[in-house]
Structure formats: C-alpha cells, structure tokens
Design an enzyme around this catalytic site. Structure first.
Site, PDB file in Angstrom:
ATOM      1  N   LYS A 222     -39.666  61.896  38.607  1.00 31.83           N
ATOM      2  CA  LYS A 222     -38.764  63.000  38.151  1.00 31.83           C
ATOM      3  C   LYS A 222     -39.504  63.917  37.644  1.00 31.83           C
ATOM      4  O   LYS A 222     -39.297  65.126  37.915  1.00 31.83           O
ATOM      5  CB  LYS A 222     -37.704  62.364  37.001  1.00 31.83           C
ATOM      6  CG  LYS A 222     -36.813  61.560  37.847  1.00 31.83           C
ATOM      7  CD  LYS A 222     -35.876  60.811  36.756  1.00 31.83           C
ATOM      8  CE  LYS A 222     -34.850  59.742  37.458  1.00 31.83           C
ATOM      9  NZ  LYS A 222     -34.102  59.070  36.516  1.00 31.83           N
TER      10      LYS A 222
ATOM     11  N   GLN B  65     -33.265  57.646  30.412  1.00 32.42           N
ATOM     12  CA  GLN B  65     -33.410  56.694  31.284  1.00 32.42           C
ATOM     13  C   GLN B  65     -32.863  55.423  31.088  1.00 32.42           C
ATOM     14  O   GLN B  65     -33.181  54.832  29.829  1.00 32.42           O
ATOM     15  CB  GLN B  65     -34.852  56.622  31.565  1.00 32.42           C
ATOM     16  CG  GLN B  65     -35.461  55.719  32.684  1.00 32.42           C
ATOM     17  CD  GLN B  65     -34.814  56.207  34.167  1.00 32.42           C
ATOM     18  OE1 GLN B  65     -35.181  57.515  34.270  1.00 32.42           O
ATOM     19  NE2 GLN B  65     -34.315  55.907  34.933  1.00 32.42           N
TER      20      GLN B  65
ATOM     21  N   ASP C  48     -27.147  64.233  34.083  1.00 32.45           N
ATOM     22  CA  ASP C  48     -26.972  62.814  35.009  1.00 32.45           C
ATOM     23  C   ASP C  48     -25.015  62.905  35.094  1.00 32.45           C
ATOM     24  O   ASP C  48     -24.865  62.025  35.856  1.00 32.45           O
ATOM     25  CB  ASP C  48     -27.301  61.745  34.226  1.00 32.45           C
ATOM     26  CG  ASP C  48     -28.623  61.223  34.585  1.00 32.45           C
ATOM     27  OD1 ASP C  48     -28.881  61.144  35.928  1.00 32.45           O
ATOM     28  OD2 ASP C  48     -29.314  60.369  33.748  1.00 32.45           O
TER      29      ASP C  48
END
Ligand code: NAP
Length: 313
Positions: free
Chosen positions: A54, A98, A124
């Site tokens: 990422k 994460q 997200d």
C-alpha cells in the site's frame, strides 16, 4: 478452460495510472500531495506485506504515504491515540488501520478503532457514517475491495443492471458493502451466508456470483450457472501438497509455483469453475490488485473532498 479471465492486475494498473494526474493537480492546487497515514500494530507477517504494498503504490502515484508503527504490546488507548493524532493532522487525508489488531487488545478493538477515524479520512469506508452513506447510495468513501469489484465489472463490460447477483458472505468489509454496491448498479441482489439453506440452488441462479467466504475452493462447478460471471474475493494460503494436487491438474503452472515456493494463494472458487463460468477473476491477479487501486482512489477522493473540491467518482 472456457471462462474469460477478468484481469485485475491490468485494470488495477490502469486505475493507478489514471490517478497520477489527479494527484499532481491536487498537489499543485493544495501545495501538498494527498496524504495517507497507515497505522500498523504488532508484527503480523501478512499485514507487513499488505502495508508495504500500500505504501509503495501510494508513493508511486505521488501521494505522501507514512507508516505509524505500534508494538504488539500496545494498548487499545495507544491505537486510539494514534488515530486521533492523524485525525488532527491536516497533512493526512486518509487513515487506514491495518486489520487484524493483536488479540491482546480484546474483542471489539478493531471496531472501536475504526469508529474513531474521522469519516472524512476513512479511506477503508468502515466507519458507521460511511457505512450509512453507502446504504443510502451516496458514498464518497466505500470499502475498497467491493468497490474494486464494481470497477472491474464496469471496465470489463459485465452488465450489472437487471442481472441477478448472488454474494456469498455478509461481512462488514466485503459481503454487505458488495451487496449494496451491486444494488446501486441496479442488480437484483441475494446475500448468502453460513445459515443459508440449499446454497447451490441460489448460487446457480446467479448471473454474477461473488464469493467472499474465506474457504479454499468452496465454490465448485455445481454452484455455478453456465456462462455466469464469477468473482473470487477469497485469499487462502494452501501449503498441503495433497490439496494442491486435488485442486490443480498436473499440467497446471500452479503446481510448478507450489513446488518452487512451498505454498500457494488460492481463492474461494475451485479452479475447475473456469470450465463452466463465462468470465472469472483469477487468484492471484483478480480482486487483490483492485483493493489497493481503490484505496488510492479513496485517498485522492478524500483529499479532494476535504479541500472542498467535488469528488470525481
Ligand atoms: P469473514 O468475515 O470471515 O466472512 C466470511 C463470510 O462467509 C461470512 O459472512 C460467513 O457467514 C460466510 N460463510 C462461511 N462459511 C459459509 C458457508 N459454508 N456457506 C455460506 N457462507 C459461509 O471474511 P471476509 O473478511 O468477508 O473475507 C472473505 C474472504 O475474502 C477471505 O478469504 C479474505 O481473506 C478475503 N479478502 C480478500 C480481500 C482482497 O483484497 N482480495 C480483501 C478482504 C478480504 P456467517 O456470517 O453466517 O458467518
């Protein structure tokens, strides 16, 4: 093999390439690049790989991407503090924590941390505000994996309007938002889960079948209507040679990959489904690359929206 392969690697690369000029024009106008802050707690090996990819992909298109590490022993308060600092820092437009968090933080820790993210920076799409906007069909920041599936289906010209889409899985990060995004594209949507009765009778009605189950090769040819589009979200690591032999014929290049590496990433869909489906995503190289591409799309969209410029998707 008869199914047309839906190439997530190529579509993901195209999306990333198209974002680069948007990033450059944001940077020129705002005097800084879009910023993505990633919080990683502990040392979960797959998370290390995901986070590295990422950060690298964000930097490649010109974003500022920074990693904020917390030790395995960090408390829930430490994680909440890290998120609050990023909420206050104007250089960061996107915040990603994460998952999974260390089990020592206790059940419900992930939700507590996600709930603390400023919805405007929630790249997200996991906060209640963004989940609510998604359910109303007006999301700016929707979860990356299902958004990536929609982008892939659009770019591969798979018709969604009027199609019967069946989603196996009802998680908050994949199954539910997947169903809502398909509904927004005017599909007729059925959601299946572990309590669904006669799953195959439902999945065989699908024009578009999305598997987000987390079980290796769970979807077999008997679940699939001939000619259907099958999207495989699953990521399962297989390290048993017997299982690899059962899944892939001797001539398959995947057998050679396994011999070289000692393990393979396999989806939720049995490879033999390619003989029945009309189009299918491979694993790897299907949905995975799109998840990162849509994370970057969300980061740029968040930066533009925070600057008061209209979101362009
Ligand atoms: P999850 O939270 O474990 O959800 C799995 C879903 O599958 C649940 O809704 C569960 O039903 C359902 N299920 C389990 N067994 C079933 C059965 N026998 N019949 C029908 N449904 C069944 O997993 P997730 O986070 O959604 O992830 C799903 C998969 O996608 C995993 O392999 C994950 O690694 C992968 N993934 C990939 C990406 C990517 O970038 N490609 C991103 C995220 C996730 P219940 O709700 O009834 O338990």
């Amino acid at each position: 093999m008869s199914a047309r392969l839906l190439d997530g690697t190529a579509v993901g690369a195209a999306i990333r390439q198209e974002l680069a000029p948007r990033v450059a024009s944001f940077a020129a106008r705002a005097g800084r690049p879009p910023g993505l802050g990633i919080v990683l707690v502990g040392t979960h090996p797959p998370s290390e790989i995901y986070v590295r990819n990422k950060l690298k992909s964000a930097a490649e298109i010109g974003c500022r991407a920074e990693l904020f590490r917390l030790p395995e022993t960090a408390s829930l308060d430490d994680a909440l503090d890290a998120v609050q600092r990023l909420n206050r820092d104007d250089a960061f437009d996107g915040i990603l924590v994460q998952d999974p968090l260390p089990s020592g933080m206790g059940g419900g820790a992930s939700q507590a941390v996600f709930d603390t993210i400023d919805p405007a920076k929630d790249v997200d799409g996991f906060t209640p505000v963004n989940a609510g906007r998604l359910s109303q069909g007006r999301a700016i920041l929707a979860p990356c994996t299902p958004s990536g599936v929609i982008a892939l289906l659009k770019r591969e010209a798979i018709a969604m309007a009027g199609a019967h889409a069946v989603v196996i899985g009802r998680s908050d990060i994949v199954g539910k938002p997947m169903a809502l995004l398909l509904l927004k594209e005017h599909a007729t949507v059925t959601i299946c889960h572990s309590r669904t009765r006669d799953l195959a009778a439902l999945t065989r009605q699908a024009d578009i079948l999305v598997a987000a189950v987390g079980r290796t090769a769970f979807v077999t040819s008997e679940h699939v209507k001939p000619g259907a589009t099958v999207v495989d979200v699953g990521i399962n690591r297989v390290s048993d040679g017997g299982e690899v032999a059962r899944l892939f014929p001797e001539t398959s290049s995947r057998r050679a990959d396994f011999a070289k590496r000692g393990s393979l990433v396999v989806g939720d869909v049995h490879p033999a489904v390619a003989d029945v489906a009309g189009a299918m995503t491979p694993v790897p190289g299907g949905v995975g690359p799109l998840t990162i591409a849509l994370l970057l799309t969300n980061t740029v969209a968040a930066a533009e929206a925070r600057a008061g410029w209209s979101a362009s998707r």
